[in-house]
Design a protein around this motif. Structure first.
Motif, PDB file in Angstrom:
ATOM      1  N   GLU A  32       0.777  -1.336   0.030  1.00  0.00           N
ATOM      2  CA  GLU A  32      -0.072  -0.016  -0.035  1.00  0.00           C
ATOM      3  C   GLU A  32       0.812   1.284  -0.114  1.00  0.00           C
ATOM      4  N   GLY A  33       0.287   2.467  -0.519  1.00  0.00           N
ATOM      5  CA  GLY A  33       0.955   3.585  -0.498  1.00  0.00           C
ATOM      6  C   GLY A  33       1.820   3.879  -1.504  1.00  0.00           C
TER       7      GLY A  33
ATOM      8  N   ASP B  48       5.731   4.552   6.258  1.00  0.00           N
ATOM      9  CA  ASP B  48       4.375   5.059   5.768  1.00  0.00           C
ATOM     10  C   ASP B  48       3.536   3.824   5.265  1.00  0.00           C
ATOM     11  N   ARG B  49       4.430   3.021   4.474  1.00  0.00           N
ATOM     12  CA  ARG B  49       3.796   1.593   4.005  1.00  0.00           C
ATOM     13  C   ARG B  49       3.948   0.282   4.542  1.00  0.00           C
TER      14      ARG B  49
END
Length: 419
Positions: A365-366, A382-383
């Motif tokens: 994701e991300g 962040d991922r």
């Protein structure tokens, strides 16, 4: 400061049996007339399987003293070789050592580091794979090794690139021109844009030969025909006069390989050598590179995003993310037990042949962070599904893990990822 991991390379003994042998590869394996013509310049020996191995002696002062019996023999041990891959060479200095390499580009929005504090080694007669998604810095790393970064806007800020102990970043441009295509060569990512469209394929190979070797135009042309035959191009006597647009994609890629191998380099940098090729041609080119590695005992830095290619052709893997190395491990270990969440995500996203088709592929994701405005802490935080508070505050070092000697991972929870 990043740590350079020791290499412990492995290759299953059944590897050669999994690769189909073609007529062209048989010619490469046997050496053809080319090997016979150069036999006086090589020393040959046989490994435990009875295969003949050769090493090209280059014209360095140390080599000349060795020929006269004034220098100790090389520690290269052909008896430790499994098929055309070395099992382990712990006592020999690596052919290439990269230390804390930083390459940046100036843009209207600011300066970004496309390669940020990258360190690794490439042992002799070994294939090291550099993998990662598009834009992570793989190709910029390769271009930095040969000092081919356009300046401006690019600039190699700091670090060292040592080829046999000689720092390439400290050489003059004239000295670098003597090394490019000779001691170190590169197969560029897109042959259609790398070959000059106004010159024939043969002319471009001949130019490389005459630039580094004292050969007449006739001898250089004969050598170019020999190289085209070596890389499996049909009717090389005719193809040598063809222009790039008259060749297929696979033929252009083979011409690029012939150019890169014209002077028998000690290090070959292969940047996506099978991009945009069908699987049959891809397998033939990879088989060709493996066979040539056996003949010339050269090292290969293989840059790719195809993990299947990595599994079949590499000894060691470097995983790159957002301009930095995040994991370094032997190929079998990294597939069996990844120690960084990004590496695990890459492996889990590979389609499985045994799947019933109802399971959705895993995704990461991300988005990759903007290199001009990097977040604090880990660049993958962040991922990452395993992030904790420290991940967003401090960036982890590329360090040896507690549960696996010789493996490096840039993760605070590397041991937990592997468990």
């Amino acid at each position: 400061m990043a740590t350079v991991a020791p290499f412990v390379t492995h290759r299953p003994a059944t590897h050669a049996a999994r690769v189909p042998q073609s007529a062209s590869s048989a010619h490469v394996r046997d050496g053809g007339t080319h090997a016979a013509a150069r036999s006086a310049d090589k020393t040959s020996t046989a490994d435990r399987n009875g295969n003949t191995l050769s090493r090209k002696y280059h014209g360095s002062p140390t080599t000349r003293r060795r020929r006269r019996g004034r220098a100790p023999a090389s520690r290269f041990d052909p008896a430790a070789t499994l098929h055309y891959y070395p099992a382990r060479m712990p006592d020999e200095a690596p052919l290439l050592r990269v230390r804390n390499l930083v390459t940046s580009f100036r843009t209207d929005a600011g300066t970004l580091r496309a390669v940020d504090d990258v360190s690794f080694v490439v042992p002799r007669a070994t294939t090291v794979a550099l993998v990662g998604e598009s834009g992570c810095g793989k190709s910029v790393t390769a271009l930095s090794l040969l000092r081919l970064i356009d300046s401006p806007p690019g600039r190699i800020e700091s670090g060292a690139v040592e080829l046999e102990g000689r720092d390439l970043l400290r050489l003059s441009e004239r000295e670098m021109r003597k090394l490019r295509g000779n001691a170190i060569s590169m197969i560029f990512q897109e042959p259609m844009t790398s070959l000059n469209p106004v010159y024939t394929a043969g002319w471009q190979i001949v130019e490389a030969i005459r630039l580094h070797q004292r050969r007449s135009r006739r001898d250089a042309r004969a050598r170019a025909i020999e190289l085209l035959q070596l890389v499996g191009i049909p009717e090389p006597e005719t193809t040598i006069d063809a222009y790039p647009h008259e060749l297929s994609g696979g033929q252009r890629q083979r011409v690029m390989i012939a150019m890169a191998l014209a002077c028998e380099p000690r290090l070959l940098v292969a940047d996506e050598p099978t991009t945009a090729l069908d699987v049959t041609i891809q397998a033939q080119i990879l088989e060709l590179l493996g066979s040539l590695q056996q003949r010339l005992a050269m090292s290969i830095l293989l840059i790719t995003h195809d993990l299947g290619v990595v599994a079949e052709n590499a000894h060691h893997v470097l995983v790159m993310y957002a301009a930095r190395i995040v994991e370094s491990a032997p190929v079998r270990a990294i597939f069996a037990r990844p120690m960084h969440p990004y590496t695990r995500g890459l492996l889990e996203s590979i389609p499985r042949a045994a799947s019933d088709g109802r399971r959705r592929l895993a995704t990461i994701e991300g988005m990759v962070p903007d290199l001009r405005a990097l977040p604090a802490g880990c660049r993958f935080a962040d991922r990452c599904p395993m992030r904790i508070d420290v991940c967003t505050r401090e960036e982890p070092p590329l360090a040896e893990t507690a549960i696996a000697t010789g493996r490096l991972a840039r993760c605070w929870r590397a041991d937990e990822v592997a468990s």
